[in-house]
Design an enzyme around this catalytic site. Structure first.
Site, PDB file in Angstrom:
ATOM      1  N   TYR A 169     -11.961  -2.800  -2.695  1.00  0.00           N
ATOM      2  CA  TYR A 169     -12.455  -3.041  -1.331  1.00  0.00           C
ATOM      3  C   TYR A 169     -13.987  -3.093  -1.254  1.00  0.00           C
ATOM      4  O   TYR A 169     -14.544  -2.825  -0.197  1.00  0.00           O
ATOM      5  CB  TYR A 169     -11.917  -1.960  -0.390  1.00  0.00           C
ATOM      6  CG  TYR A 169     -10.507  -2.218   0.113  1.00  0.00           C
ATOM      7  CD1 TYR A 169     -10.165  -3.430   0.725  1.00  0.00           C
ATOM      8  CD2 TYR A 169      -9.514  -1.246   0.018  1.00  0.00           C
ATOM      9  CE1 TYR A 169      -8.875  -3.668   1.197  1.00  0.00           C
ATOM     10  CE2 TYR A 169      -8.218  -1.480   0.496  1.00  0.00           C
ATOM     11  CZ  TYR A 169      -7.917  -2.691   1.085  1.00  0.00           C
ATOM     12  OH  TYR A 169      -6.646  -2.926   1.567  1.00  0.00           O
TER      13      TYR A 169
ATOM     14  N   ASN B  70      -1.382  -0.362   7.561  1.00  0.00           N
ATOM     15  CA  ASN B  70      -0.813  -1.702   7.766  1.00  0.00           C
ATOM     16  C   ASN B  70      -0.031  -2.230   6.566  1.00  0.00           C
ATOM     17  O   ASN B  70       0.191  -3.424   6.430  1.00  0.00           O
ATOM     18  CB  ASN B  70      -1.887  -2.679   8.270  1.00  0.00           C
ATOM     19  CG  ASN B  70      -3.013  -2.876   7.300  1.00  0.00           C
ATOM     20  OD1 ASN B  70      -2.983  -2.352   6.184  1.00  0.00           O
ATOM     21  ND2 ASN B  70      -4.012  -3.634   7.704  1.00  0.00           N
TER      22      ASN B  70
ATOM     23  N   GLU C 272      -9.336 -10.429  -7.607  1.00  0.00           N
ATOM     24  CA  GLU C 272      -8.390  -9.320  -7.459  1.00  0.00           C
ATOM     25  C   GLU C 272      -7.300  -9.352  -8.540  1.00  0.00           C
ATOM     26  O   GLU C 272      -6.905  -8.315  -9.062  1.00  0.00           O
ATOM     27  CB  GLU C 272      -7.786  -9.331  -6.053  1.00  0.00           C
ATOM     28  CG  GLU C 272      -8.817  -8.911  -5.006  1.00  0.00           C
ATOM     29  CD  GLU C 272      -8.388  -9.120  -3.561  1.00  0.00           C
ATOM     30  OE1 GLU C 272      -9.193  -8.789  -2.667  1.00  0.00           O
ATOM     31  OE2 GLU C 272      -7.266  -9.602  -3.303  1.00  0.00           O
TER      32      GLU C 272
ATOM     33  N   HIS D  32      -1.482  -5.607   1.495  1.00  0.00           N
ATOM     34  CA  HIS D  32      -2.746  -6.314   1.298  1.00  0.00           C
ATOM     35  C   HIS D  32      -2.457  -7.698   0.741  1.00  0.00           C
ATOM     36  O   HIS D  32      -1.561  -7.856  -0.089  1.00  0.00           O
ATOM     37  CB  HIS D  32      -3.638  -5.569   0.300  1.00  0.00           C
ATOM     38  CG  HIS D  32      -4.736  -6.428  -0.259  1.00  0.00           C
ATOM     39  ND1 HIS D  32      -5.898  -6.655   0.425  1.00  0.00           N
ATOM     40  CD2 HIS D  32      -4.811  -7.164  -1.388  1.00  0.00           C
ATOM     41  CE1 HIS D  32      -6.666  -7.493  -0.290  1.00  0.00           C
ATOM     42  NE2 HIS D  32      -6.020  -7.811  -1.390  1.00  0.00           N
TER      43      HIS D  32
ATOM     44  N   LYS E 206       0.843  -1.199   0.000  1.00  0.00           N
ATOM     45  CA  LYS E 206       0.000   0.000   0.000  1.00  0.00           C
ATOM     46  C   LYS E 206       0.883   1.257   0.000  1.00  0.00           C
ATOM     47  O   LYS E 206       2.105   1.180   0.237  1.00  0.00           O
ATOM     48  CB  LYS E 206      -0.906  -0.038   1.236  1.00  0.00           C
ATOM     49  CG  LYS E 206      -1.852  -1.258   1.261  1.00  0.00           C
ATOM     50  CD  LYS E 206      -2.695  -1.251   2.538  1.00  0.00           C
ATOM     51  CE  LYS E 206      -3.519  -2.516   2.663  1.00  0.00           C
ATOM     52  NZ  LYS E 206      -4.348  -2.520   3.882  1.00  0.00           N
TER      53      LYS E 206
END
Ligand code: ATP
Ligand code: MG
Length: 137
Positions: A49, A112, A126, A115, A9
């Site tokens: 998402y 975080n 995805e 992913h 990310k």
């Protein structure tokens, strides 16, 4: 062979953690089959998402994912979907075990750094969302 979608990310890219994260997957023995650096649009982040659209943090999460370069990847190998999640660690870095990517390198849930697809269906969806078939080697 099993494949999963993994993305570093914007926080992970900005913090200079690309090589650290790639080396963990490489050293484990997984094979990199696609990789590209892209800044997703907000609309694209919302697609990625979509399962979380009812959650209160959805808007902020999509703003964040589209805030800078994301390193999108596909990794291949036996059990890579489940074990990739194990390498990544729990969603909340406060609960991730030391030794995991989030456990070692992140502090808060909204930052975080990485992913990973959470199952075979999402991995398939995805990979198809982020990559053209010809981009996979
Ligand atoms: P990811 O899908 O990014 O790999 P995950 O599968 O571990 O993470 P999800 O439940 O799919 O966790 O949540 C997606 C992302 O939404 C998380 O990685 C995190 O950045 C963010 N998120 C989850 N829960 C919260 C929360 N309570 N507050 C803020 N952000 C959250
Ligand atoms: Mg998830």
């Amino acid at each position: 062979m099993e494949r999963t979608f993994i993305a570093i990310k914007p926080d992970g890219v900005q913090r200079g953690l690309i090589s650290e994260i790639l080396s963990r997957f490489e050293r484990k023995g997984y094979k990199l089959v696609a990789i590209k650096l892209i800044v997703p649009s907000k609309e694209f982040a919302e697609k990625h998402y979509h399962d979380l659209k009812e959650r209160p943090f959805f808007n902020g999460l999509c703003d964040f994912l589209s805030s800078g370069p994301v390193l999108a990847m596909v990794w291949e190998g036996e059990g890579v979907i489940k074990y990739g999640r194990k390498l990544i660690g729990a969603t909340d870095p406060q609960k991730s075990e030391p030794g995991t990517i989030r456990g070692d390198l992140a502090v808060v849930v909204g930052r975080n750094i990485i992913h990973g697809s959470d199952g075979p269906e999402t991995a398939k969806a995805e990979i198809a969302l982020w990559f053209e078939p010809r981009e996979l080697v």
